[in-house]
Enzyme design. Structure first.
Site, PDB file in Angstrom:
ATOM      1  N   ASP A 127       2.286 -24.765  -5.349  1.00 33.13           N
ATOM      2  CA  ASP A 127       1.712 -24.556  -6.685  1.00 33.13           C
ATOM      3  C   ASP A 127       0.201 -24.719  -6.609  1.00 33.13           C
ATOM      4  O   ASP A 127      -0.313 -25.390  -5.716  1.00 33.13           O
ATOM      5  CB  ASP A 127       2.235 -25.629  -7.662  1.00 33.13           C
ATOM      6  CG  ASP A 127       3.697 -25.451  -8.044  1.00 33.13           C
ATOM      7  OD1 ASP A 127       4.259 -24.374  -7.796  1.00 33.13           O
ATOM      8  OD2 ASP A 127       4.267 -26.412  -8.600  1.00 33.13           O
ATOM      9  N   ARG A 178       2.086 -15.948  -5.580  1.00 33.12           N
ATOM     10  CA  ARG A 178       2.607 -15.979  -6.959  1.00 33.12           C
ATOM     11  C   ARG A 178       1.374 -15.938  -7.866  1.00 33.12           C
ATOM     12  O   ARG A 178       0.524 -16.831  -7.786  1.00 33.12           O
ATOM     13  CB  ARG A 178       3.382 -17.259  -7.221  1.00 33.12           C
ATOM     14  CG  ARG A 178       3.740 -17.424  -8.699  1.00 33.12           C
ATOM     15  CD  ARG A 178       3.917 -18.866  -9.114  1.00 33.12           C
ATOM     16  NE  ARG A 178       5.109 -19.453  -8.568  1.00 33.12           N
ATOM     17  CZ  ARG A 178       5.237 -20.760  -8.328  1.00 33.12           C
ATOM     18  NH1 ARG A 178       4.243 -21.587  -8.551  1.00 33.12           N
ATOM     19  NH2 ARG A 178       6.356 -21.228  -7.836  1.00 33.12           N
TER      20      ARG A 178
HETATM   21  P1  FDA Z   1       0.531 -16.475 -22.136  1.00 38.91           P
HETATM   22  O1  FDA Z   1       0.098 -17.899 -22.164  1.00 38.91           O
HETATM   23  O2  FDA Z   1      -0.418 -15.443 -22.625  1.00 38.91           O
HETATM   24  O3  FDA Z   1       1.899 -16.375 -22.900  1.00 38.91           O
HETATM   25  C1  FDA Z   1       2.553 -15.150 -23.135  1.00 38.91           C
HETATM   26  C2  FDA Z   1       3.784 -15.416 -23.995  1.00 38.91           C
HETATM   27  O4  FDA Z   1       4.708 -16.212 -23.266  1.00 38.91           O
HETATM   28  C3  FDA Z   1       3.506 -16.243 -25.248  1.00 38.91           C
HETATM   29  O5  FDA Z   1       3.111 -15.416 -26.309  1.00 38.91           O
HETATM   30  C4  FDA Z   1       4.845 -16.894 -25.488  1.00 38.91           C
HETATM   31  O6  FDA Z   1       5.751 -15.992 -26.057  1.00 38.91           O
HETATM   32  C5  FDA Z   1       5.335 -17.176 -24.096  1.00 38.91           C
HETATM   33  N1  FDA Z   1       4.949 -18.528 -23.633  1.00 38.91           N
HETATM   34  C6  FDA Z   1       3.988 -18.828 -22.745  1.00 38.91           C
HETATM   35  N2  FDA Z   1       3.948 -20.161 -22.512  1.00 38.91           N
HETATM   36  C7  FDA Z   1       4.893 -20.702 -23.302  1.00 38.91           C
HETATM   37  C8  FDA Z   1       5.349 -22.022 -23.524  1.00 38.91           C
HETATM   38  N3  FDA Z   1       4.814 -23.071 -22.894  1.00 38.91           N
HETATM   39  N4  FDA Z   1       6.351 -22.213 -24.401  1.00 38.91           N
HETATM   40  C9  FDA Z   1       6.937 -21.176 -25.040  1.00 38.91           C
HETATM   41  N5  FDA Z   1       6.537 -19.894 -24.862  1.00 38.91           N
HETATM   42  C10 FDA Z   1       5.548 -19.656 -24.011  1.00 38.91           C
HETATM   43  N6  FDA Z   1       0.147 -22.536 -13.511  1.00 38.91           N
HETATM   44  C11 FDA Z   1      -0.704 -23.094 -12.635  1.00 38.91           C
HETATM   45  O7  FDA Z   1      -1.836 -23.404 -12.973  1.00 38.91           O
HETATM   46  N7  FDA Z   1      -0.289 -23.327 -11.344  1.00 38.91           N
HETATM   47  C12 FDA Z   1       0.946 -22.987 -10.900  1.00 38.91           C
HETATM   48  O8  FDA Z   1       1.267 -23.191  -9.735  1.00 38.91           O
HETATM   49  C13 FDA Z   1       1.847 -22.389 -11.847  1.00 38.91           C
HETATM   50  N8  FDA Z   1       3.119 -22.042 -11.481  1.00 38.91           N
HETATM   51  C14 FDA Z   1       3.878 -21.270 -12.340  1.00 38.91           C
HETATM   52  C15 FDA Z   1       5.089 -20.750 -11.925  1.00 38.91           C
HETATM   53  C16 FDA Z   1       5.794 -19.859 -12.730  1.00 38.91           C
HETATM   54  C17 FDA Z   1       7.089 -19.287 -12.247  1.00 38.91           C
HETATM   55  C18 FDA Z   1       5.257 -19.506 -14.003  1.00 38.91           C
HETATM   56  C19 FDA Z   1       5.956 -18.522 -14.893  1.00 38.91           C
HETATM   57  C20 FDA Z   1       4.101 -20.077 -14.451  1.00 38.91           C
HETATM   58  C21 FDA Z   1       3.406 -20.967 -13.645  1.00 38.91           C
HETATM   59  N9  FDA Z   1       2.213 -21.542 -14.079  1.00 38.91           N
HETATM   60  C22 FDA Z   1       1.405 -22.165 -13.152  1.00 38.91           C
HETATM   61  C23 FDA Z   1       1.854 -21.543 -15.519  1.00 38.91           C
HETATM   62  C24 FDA Z   1       0.906 -20.413 -15.868  1.00 38.91           C
HETATM   63  O9  FDA Z   1      -0.355 -20.611 -15.307  1.00 38.91           O
HETATM   64  C25 FDA Z   1       0.738 -20.294 -17.396  1.00 38.91           C
HETATM   65  O10 FDA Z   1       0.169 -21.476 -17.874  1.00 38.91           O
HETATM   66  C26 FDA Z   1       2.022 -20.033 -18.153  1.00 38.91           C
HETATM   67  O11 FDA Z   1       2.847 -19.163 -17.448  1.00 38.91           O
HETATM   68  C27 FDA Z   1       1.722 -19.395 -19.534  1.00 38.91           C
HETATM   69  O12 FDA Z   1       1.037 -18.200 -19.357  1.00 38.91           O
HETATM   70  P2  FDA Z   1       1.713 -16.737 -19.508  1.00 38.91           P
HETATM   71  O13 FDA Z   1       1.380 -15.983 -18.263  1.00 38.91           O
HETATM   72  O14 FDA Z   1       3.144 -16.849 -19.782  1.00 38.91           O
HETATM   73  O15 FDA Z   1       0.901 -16.037 -20.639  1.00 38.91           O
END
Ligand code: FDA
Length: 304
Positions: A127, A178
């Protein structure tokens, strides 16, 4: 605000007391405190056609003893996963293995995990944590890569200014990335401050990874980016096995299911363990609506 709250001892104590009870409010995002619960969650998801990655929660460990103990727990986890028959895929954080103490301690601990992991054909994803650790994390990753470990991959955050270069470097190595947006509050000297800029960077890096990367993981719940990824892969005539989508346990389960129904590879990241508070607070911070969800669950619990 959430990073401040995450440091609150009282809140942590309250959360520990109520969060992980059988209907506890943290259960939506964390599979449980035990490996047995994580394996049960993995089986359920695999039964629905999803792939899984287990993450034994823990971070910011600041004694050598605790870091070595965490590495031992991961080695034990490898054995338990092998016995369980679920998919062999792990995610871990380097500050859990001593990165805040010194790089050598962290590399030693990571090697202790990577050796049995390689023997048992596991894939291990590192991560990415807050920006003070980005460079060190990449150095530790490349040290392992030079030691010929190929069952290891890295997470990169499109919020950081440096990431486009890091994506190119990983593509050059042939390492699996990732791609995430980034979960940490960062200063403007290192990171984009506007969501639109982070999203635009994500799209550029997604394309770079699909074009030149090795089996990239598009890790987001952003429906627009997911559609763009599907379209881009379609235009380039890339097979659905060329990459995978990844999402977090309990988030956008509807989208997880529909991607599987459409024949895409979908991996769910399953966090578990007693040290769930900081992870949980990051999930709350990402979406203010989650606070309402948690409060309702807590009130329901008290009256129920
Ligand atoms: P965005 O924040 O724009 O969200 C898009 C949509 O997703 C929202 O409108 C909502 O519908 C939904 N959503 C997002 N977060 C939500 C929540 N907490 N609760 C409910 N709904 C939510 N980060 C990092 O810094 N280091 C890492 O190693 C990882 N590893 C990792 C693994 C995996 C498999 C994932 C999916 C994510 C991570 N992350 C991470 C977290 C990542 O950086 C990020 O903070 C979250 O995925 C939220 O961003 P989105 O890309 O979903 O977009």
């Amino acid at each position: 605000m959430f990073s401040l709250l995450a440091r609150s001892v009282t809140l942590k104590r309250l959360a520990s007391q109520y969060g992980m009870t059988p209907n506890g409010f943290a259960r939506r995002f964390i599979a449980g405190e035990t490996v047995t619960e994580a394996i049960a969650a993995a089986r359920t998801l695999q039964g629905r056609g999803m792939r899984v990655a287990l993450d034994y929660l823990g971070e910011s460990v600041n004694t050598t003893k605790a870091a070595t103990a965490a590495a031992r727990e991961y080695v034990q986890l490898i054995e338990t996963i092998v016995d369980s028959g679920i998919e062999r895929n792990l995610s871990l954080k380097l500050t859990q293995l001593g990165l805040t103490i010194d790089k050598a301690t962290c590399v030693d601990n990571l090697r202790r995990i990577m050796e049995p992991a390689a023997r048992h054909d596991f894939f291990v994803r590192i991560d990415m944590e807050s920006s003070e650790f980005t460079q060190l994390t990449l150095e530790v990753f490349e040290t392992l890569w030079k030691l010929d470990f190929r069952n290891v991959g890295i997470a990169l955050q499109s919020s950081l200014h440096r990431t486009e270069q890091d994506v190119r470097r990983m593509n050059e190595l042939g390492a699996r990335v990732r791609l995430v947006k980034g979960a940490y509050k960062e200063p403007k000297s290192v990171a984009f401050q506007q969501k639109a800029d982070v999203d635009a960077a994500y799209m550029r890096q997604m394309r770079l990874l699909l074009d030149h990367g090795v089996y990239p993981a598009i890790a987001t719940h952003d429906a627009h980016i997911i559609t763009e990824t599907r379209n881009y892969a379609g235009e380039r005539q890339l097979g659905k096995d060329h990459f995978e989508f990844q999402m977090l346990y309990g988030i956008r389960r509807d989208l997880q299911t529909s991607l599987v129904a459409d024949g895409y590879r979908m991996r769910v990241y399953i966090p578990f363990g007693r040290e769930w508070f900081q992870y949980f607070m990051r999930r709350l911070g990402e979406r203010p609506a989650n606070v309402g969800f948690v409060l309702r669950a807590m009130l329901g619990e008290k009256s129920g």
